[in-house]
Design a protein around this motif. Structure first.
Motif: not given
Length: 105
Positions: A19-31, A33-45
């Motif tokens: 989703t980071m790839k799809h965010s186009d350098g964090f210029t697209k909102l939905t990807p 947000i998904i990137t940040i949320i899944t990063m937090i989950i990944s680091f937490g696990l």
């Protein structure tokens, strides 16, 4: 159970990388947000898995799952090249991950 957490952490790493790839350098909102949320989950696990797994093993396997998973996403979803040398290189990563798993008490 730590291995399950580690596997899930790796899966979420693949998701955030994709989703980071799809965010186009964090210029697209939905990807983004998904990137940040899944990063937090990944680091937490990963942190939960590290409570009982050795640091070197847990971190190497987590990054390996992410690397192999991102490689597969690149080939099967993004149409990246699947050359023999690239596939052989990923096979070596997988071999290393299996080696770490079987050698960890």
């Amino acid at each position: 159970m730590a291995w399950v957490y580690l596997l899930l952490a790796g899966v979420f790493e693949v998701i955030w990388a994709s989703t980071m790839k799809h965010s186009d350098g964090f210029t697209k909102l939905t990807p983004t947000i998904i990137t940040i949320i899944t990063m937090i989950i990944s680091f937490g696990l990963l942190s939960v898995a590290m409570k009982s797994l050795p640091l070197g093993t847990a971190y190497a396997i987590w990054t390996g799952i992410g690397a192999v998973g991102a490689f597969c996403v690149g080939i099967f979803i993004l149409g990246e090249a699947a050359t023999l040398f690239r596939i052989a290189s990923v096979a070596l990563i997988i071999l290393g991950l299996v080696g770490l798993k079987v050698s960890t008490p």
